[in-house]
Write an enzyme that holds these catalytic residues in place. Structure first.
Site, PDB file in Angstrom:
ATOM      1  N   ASP A   1      -6.337   3.448 -13.217  1.00  0.00           N
ATOM      2  CA  ASP A   1      -5.686   4.690 -12.798  1.00  0.00           C
ATOM      3  C   ASP A   1      -6.618   5.655 -12.082  1.00  0.00           C
ATOM      4  OD1 ASP A   1      -3.148   3.987 -13.789  1.00  0.00           O
ATOM      5  OD2 ASP A   1      -3.728   4.577 -15.818  1.00  0.00           O
ATOM      6  N   GLU A   2      -7.700   5.133 -11.512  1.00  0.00           N
ATOM      7  CA  GLU A   2      -8.636   5.997 -10.801  1.00  0.00           C
ATOM      8  C   GLU A   2      -8.831   5.554  -9.359  1.00  0.00           C
ATOM      9  OE1 GLU A   2     -12.283   6.649 -12.886  1.00  0.00           O
ATOM     10  OE2 GLU A   2     -11.290   7.193 -14.760  1.00  0.00           O
TER      11      GLU A   2
END
Length: 290
Positions: free
Chosen positions: A229-230
Site C-alpha cells: 500500500d505504499e
C-alpha cells in the site's frame, strides 16, 4: 476520418531548450502536435512531457519513428514511452467478494468511459461469478491459501499471458501479492484501498473508524509495489462525514469513494496520462477527452 494519434510520455533531466528541441523533432518528422502538456519538478530537476500527435500522413513506419526518437532522446537522457490510439488496451480485473468496484469498472467499460477490453475476471472466491456472467466475461476462480499462493499466482500469470493483458486492476482483491509476482508487472497493477491506512489496518476498519469518530472518509488508488500500500499514488479523494453516520453508513460512503477513485486512476492509465518516477506520479489532466 478518425484521427489516429500517438501519445509520447517523456521524462528527462530539466535543461534550457528541452521543450523547443522535442517539439522541433516532431515538426521535422512532419507530425502535427494536438496536445502538449508539461511539468518541471524543480526540486528534483526533472522535466515531464505528454505529447499527443496526429499520425495521419506519417511519412515513415511507426518503428522507424520510434528508432529516430530513441536516438534523439539519448542526448537528453530521456526515458520515454509511446501509446497508439488504434490499440485497445486489455485489462484483467481481480476480485474477492465485494462487488462495487467491479460493477463500476464493467459499466464504465461498456459505456465507453474506460476505453479497453476486459477479456477475463479472476477471483479468489466464486461470489462474483454471477457478475461476470451478467457482462458475458469469462470468470476464473482461483482460491488461494498461504500454502498455495505460489501455485495460484503462477496460474494467474499464465492467464494474464494467454489473454495478453496490459493492465491488472485489483478491484477490492483482498490478497497480498508476492514480491515475485509484482516484480513482473511494474506499473501494470492498480490497487484501491480506503484512506484510513495506516490508521485502521486489518478487519472492520469502518467499525474502528466509527469508534474513533472520524470526520473524513477517503480512498487511494496506486500502482502496486513490494511495499504494501505504499506504491506510487495515482488518485485520491475524500468525503466529509459526521457523528450521525454509523459503521454501515460509513462503509457505504467508503465504497462510493473507492469506485470513483479507482475508475479515475484506471482512466488516467488507459489514456496514457501518468509518468512515474521515484515512487511518485505526475498525472496530466484529462480535459478535452484526453
Amino acid at each position: 476520418m478518425n484521427t489516429i494519434t500517438a501519445t509520447f510520455l517523456i521524462r528527462c533531466p530539466d535543461r534550457k531548450g528541452i521543450l523547443a528541441a522535442i517539439t522541433n523533432f516532431f515538426y521535422k518528422s512532419g507530425l502535427n502536435i494536438l496536445i502538449c502538456q508539461q511539468y518541471t519538478d524543480v526540486t528534483r530537476n526533472q522535466y515531464y512531457m505528454r505529447l499527443k500527435l496526429d499520425l495521419n500522413g506519417l511519412p515513415c513506419a511507426r518503428q522507424e519513428l520510434e528508432r529516430e526518437f530513441n536516438e534523439f532522446a539519448k542526448q537528453y537522457e530521456a526515458k520515454w514511452s509511446v501509446h497508439y490510439s488504434d490499440y485497445i488496451p486489455r485489462v484483467a480485473v481481480m476480485v474477492s467478494k465485494a462487488s462495487h468496484c467491479l460493477y463500476d469498472i464493467l459499466v464504465k467499460q461498456r459505456e465507453g468511459v474506460l476505453k479497453c477490453e476486459i477479456p477475463l475476471i479472476i477471483g479468489n472466491h466464486p461470489d462474483l461469478e454471477y457478475t461476470a456472467d451478467q457482462f458475458r466475461i469469462p470468470f476464473f476462480c482461483l482460491p488461494v491459501t498461504k500454502e498455495t499462493k505460489q501455485e495460484q499466482e503462477k496460474k494467474v500469470s499464465e492467464l494474464l499471458a494467454i489473454h495478453h493483458i496490459d493492465l491488472t486492476v485489483l478491484a477490492r482483491y483482498m490478497q497480498i501479492l508476492s514480491p515475485e509476482f509484482i516484480s513482473k508487472y511494474k506499473n501494470k497493477i492498480i490497487n484501491i484501498h480506503h484512506a484510513f491506512l495506516p490508521a485502521f489496518q486489518g478487519s472492520k476498519p469502518y467499525q474502528r473508524a466509527f469508534e474513533r469518530g472520524v470526520k473524513m472518509i477517503g480512498a487511494t488508488a496506486h500502482y502496486v509495489t513490494e511495499d504494501l500500500d505504499e506504491g506510487p499514488i495515482i488518485e485520491q479523494d475524500v468525503v466529509r462525514v459526521s457523528h450521525e453516520s454509523g459503521p454501515t453508513e460509513l462503509a457505504r460512503i467508503g465504497s462510493d469513494v473507492e469506485t470513483i477513485v479507482l475508475s479515475r486512476a484506471v482512466k488516467a492509465h488507459l489514456e496514457s496520462r501518468i509518468i512515474e518516477h521515484e515512487n511518485r506520479t505526475v498525472v496530466f489532466s484529462g480535459a478535452s477527452g484526453m
